[in-house]
Design a protein around this motif. Sequence first.
Motif: not given
Length: 157
Positions: A101-114
């Motif tokens: 869930r945290a990965f999904v949220d941060y991916w929406l913010i940064y648009a960078d998988a790493k």
Amino acid sequence: MRIKYIEKLYSNRMFKRGARRKRTLTGRQEAFLFNYLVMRQTATQAAYNAGYCPRYASQAAAQVLKSINVAAYIGAYYLEYWNSFTKGISVYSTMLNNRERAFVDYWLIYADAKKAAIKAGYKRRYAKQYGHELLQKPKMQKAILERIKSCDEKEMI
């Protein structure tokens, strides 16, 4: 008599090159699938109850499960079951663990998988690999789409 039967099979349109023949299940295979899927028996128990030899029931079960037409029926059954189970349920809230869930949220913010993987708590050394693997999973893709839709609905209000 056997030769005539074989000639009849080969003269049939279904067996000509490039034509697909419809695959059907035998009675034993149908009984096996009923016991295996509906009655929730083990494969060996299902083969035994479907009429396969008790001594070789486990081998028969393995062979039946390898059959292409049986595998297609099992796949369709589980797909229908999964769709009925997940109908109206949010993947984001039920199917993901906290880190995902945290990965999904941060991916929406940064648009960078790493970067999203690092922020979500994955090891920095393997963050690029984890991020790529997470984005390939269908449940993660569906969760990202759901999250985008929910964010859009909140902004509209």
